[in-house]
Design an enzyme around this catalytic site. Structure first.
Site, PDB file in Angstrom:
ATOM      1  N   PHE A 144       0.859  -1.191   0.000  1.00  0.00           N
ATOM      2  CA  PHE A 144       0.000   0.000   0.000  1.00  0.00           C
ATOM      3  C   PHE A 144       0.888   1.232   0.000  1.00  0.00           C
ATOM      4  O   PHE A 144       1.671   1.434   0.932  1.00  0.00           O
ATOM      5  CB  PHE A 144      -0.960   0.061   1.192  1.00  0.00           C
ATOM      6  N   ASP A 192       9.366   2.885   2.037  1.00  0.00           N
ATOM      7  CA  ASP A 192       8.147   3.629   2.360  1.00  0.00           C
ATOM      8  C   ASP A 192       7.882   3.431   3.848  1.00  0.00           C
ATOM      9  O   ASP A 192       7.321   2.425   4.264  1.00  0.00           O
ATOM     10  CB  ASP A 192       6.970   3.141   1.514  1.00  0.00           C
ATOM     11  N   LYS A 248       2.452  10.750   7.477  1.00  0.00           N
ATOM     12  CA  LYS A 248       1.604  10.458   8.638  1.00  0.00           C
ATOM     13  C   LYS A 248       2.073  11.133   9.933  1.00  0.00           C
ATOM     14  O   LYS A 248       1.800  12.303  10.119  1.00  0.00           O
ATOM     15  CB  LYS A 248       1.445   8.948   8.780  1.00  0.00           C
TER      16      LYS A 248
HETATM   17  C1  LIG Z   1      -0.917   5.818   4.419  1.00  0.00           C
HETATM   18  C2  LIG Z   1       0.210   5.367   3.581  1.00  0.00           C
HETATM   19  C3  LIG Z   1       0.554   6.045   2.398  1.00  0.00           C
HETATM   20  C4  LIG Z   1      -0.263   7.172   1.811  1.00  0.00           C
HETATM   21  O1  LIG Z   1      -0.373   8.270   2.634  1.00  0.00           O
HETATM   22  P1  LIG Z   1      -1.540   9.358   2.370  1.00  0.00           P
HETATM   23  O2  LIG Z   1      -1.170  10.476   3.298  1.00  0.00           O
HETATM   24  O3  LIG Z   1      -2.823   8.692   2.720  1.00  0.00           O
HETATM   25  O4  LIG Z   1      -1.458   9.741   0.939  1.00  0.00           O
HETATM   26  C5  LIG Z   1       1.677   5.624   1.712  1.00  0.00           C
HETATM   27  N1  LIG Z   1       2.412   4.575   2.161  1.00  0.00           N
HETATM   28  C6  LIG Z   1       2.096   3.904   3.275  1.00  0.00           C
HETATM   29  C7  LIG Z   1       2.960   2.773   3.720  1.00  0.00           C
HETATM   30  C8  LIG Z   1       0.979   4.253   4.021  1.00  0.00           C
HETATM   31  O5  LIG Z   1       0.646   3.556   5.115  1.00  0.00           O
END
Ligand SMILES: *Cc1c(COP(=O)(O)O)cnc(C)c1O
Length: 396
Positions: free
Chosen positions: A141, A226, A255
């Site tokens: 994700f 990520d 986040k």
């Molecule tokens: C939440 C998330 C994203 C995307 O972040 P948004 O602020 O919702 O665009 C990307 N990578 C990971 C691993 C995430 O958990």
């Protein structure tokens, strides 16, 4: 009562149905607790998918925001502002990198990392522009843009959104040999989450991240981590790659960086990588705005000062031990690191989520069978004891 019901009715009437929220209407919150429109209290065990590592309305972060609100909130990058430099310096120090590129959402930071890798591939590695390949993992994700859903293997995230972006190859997560076999002379980067969050808290086999690092170095391929969800102490280290003493080439962050107040994201890397940008080649109107920077700066200060990684590690250990004593024959696995914990069932987990909410615990299932528990890192041991008892009541 009618107030919450009315809010839900109106939300369903006027907002697009791209979410199916649980039937809780939050009116206010403080720390680990949130309160619905009727005043019922809940423990927040989701923390906005780890964006609330500091809890709701952390007083020092709120003060930093208020202070900045009285000076200036937005300048755009057409001009300098007094806060961006300190934000970038601190994030560089925290990640051990030379440069920071600020954005707003996680998806934008992921896009930034992909653009960086493609440019680096073309300008530095010498891959012909248009031929760059990026390897990603199944069940990842990384967000919701068209390019990002191109990388997804989740049909509900992709259906109807074609045509997709070329240049991506998908391999099995946790399998270093599969990564190495997929590398070609045109591969510029490998993008992965050190623990797959949305896939259901999937912890890869020990040694995987180290092998990934070694393979990427050997083939001159950038390793992009990520850490949008796993970063900033969530898993018991400042960044989850540190569990295997690995330093990625590019960190993707978001986040929790915004302290639960603002959307703040960033990419950090060394000059030989982030140096591929010249003025005009990439940007964001709100990226690096002084309000976001002020909030993020305070958040990073607290993270280090109060040793959040150790707090997450110790509290996570204690909490997972308690969860393991909960008796339910449908629980097939309890896993995680630090305060990122998944409880997997062999059946649909939604009815258990409903019981949790009834018992004052906010959580949500991911991919139907796994419930993620990821409280704010400021949660106390007493609160965790109380939550564990409520979980027991809900699951047994
Ligand atoms: C939440 C998330 C994203 C995307 O972040 P948004 O602020 O919702 O665009 C990307 N990578 C990971 C691993 C995430 O958990």
């Amino acid at each position: 009562m009618s107030e919450s019901r009315e809010v839900i009715r109106k939300t369903n009437l006027y907002s697009a149905h791209n979410y199916a929220p649980k039937e809780v209407v939050i009116e206010k919150a403080q720390g680990v607790m949130v309160y619905d429109a009727e005043g019922k209290a809940y423990y927040d065990m989701l923390s906005a998918y780890s964006a609330l590592n500091f809890g709701h309305l952390h007083p020092e972060i709120v003060d930093a925001a208020k202070e900045q609100l009285e000076k200036v909130t937005l300048t755009s990058r057409a001009f300098h502002n007094t806060v961006l430099c300190d934000f970038c310096e601190r994030l560089c120090r925290l990640t051990g990198k030379e440069l920071t590129l600020p954005m707003n959402t996680g998806a934008e930071a992921v896009e930034t990392a992909l653009k960086t890798a493609r440019r680096w591939g073309s300008f530095v590695k010498g891959v012909p522009d248009g031929k760059q390949e990026i390897i990603v993992c199944k069940n990842n994700f990384h967000g919701r843009t068209i390019t990002i859903v191109t990388m997804s293997t989740d049909n509900s995230a992709r259906d109807g959104f074609a045509p997709f972006t070329p240049g991506f190859v998908k391999v099995e997560y946790g399998n270093a040999a599969a990564l190495e076999a997929a590398i070609t002379e045109n591969t510029v980067a490998f993008l992965a989450e050190p623990i797959q969050g949305e896939a259901g808290v999937i912890v890869p086999p020990d040694g995987y991240i180290k092998s990934v690092r070694e393979i990427c170095t050997r083939h001159k391929v950038l390793f992009i981590a990520d850490e949008v969800q796993t970063g900033f102490a969530r898993t018991g280290k400042m960044f989850a790659c540190m569990h295997e003493d690995v330093e990625p080439d590019i960190y993707v962050l978001g986040k929790a960086l915004g302290g639960g107040v603002m959307p703040v994201s960033a990419v950090t890397a060394d000059k030989d990588i982030l140096g591929v940008y010249e003025p005009g080649s990439h940007g964001s109107t709100f990226g690096g705005n002084p309000l976001s920077c002020a909030v993020a700066l305070k958040a990073m200060e607290i993270l280090v000062r109060d040793n959040y990684p150790e707090q997450a590690r110790e509290k996570g250990r204690c909490f997972i031990d308690k969860l393991r004593t909960v008796k339910n024959p449908h629980i097939v696995d309890i896993r995680g690191k630090g305060l990122l914990i998944g409880v997997e069932f062999d059946t649909d987990a939604a009815p258990y989520v409903k019981k949790l909410i009834h018992n004052g615990v906010l959580a949500k299932e991911t991919h139907e069978r796994t419930i993620r528990f990821a409280p704010p890192i400021i949660v106390t041991y007493e609160q965790l004891d109380d939550v564990a008892e409520r979980i027991r009541r809900s699951f047994e």
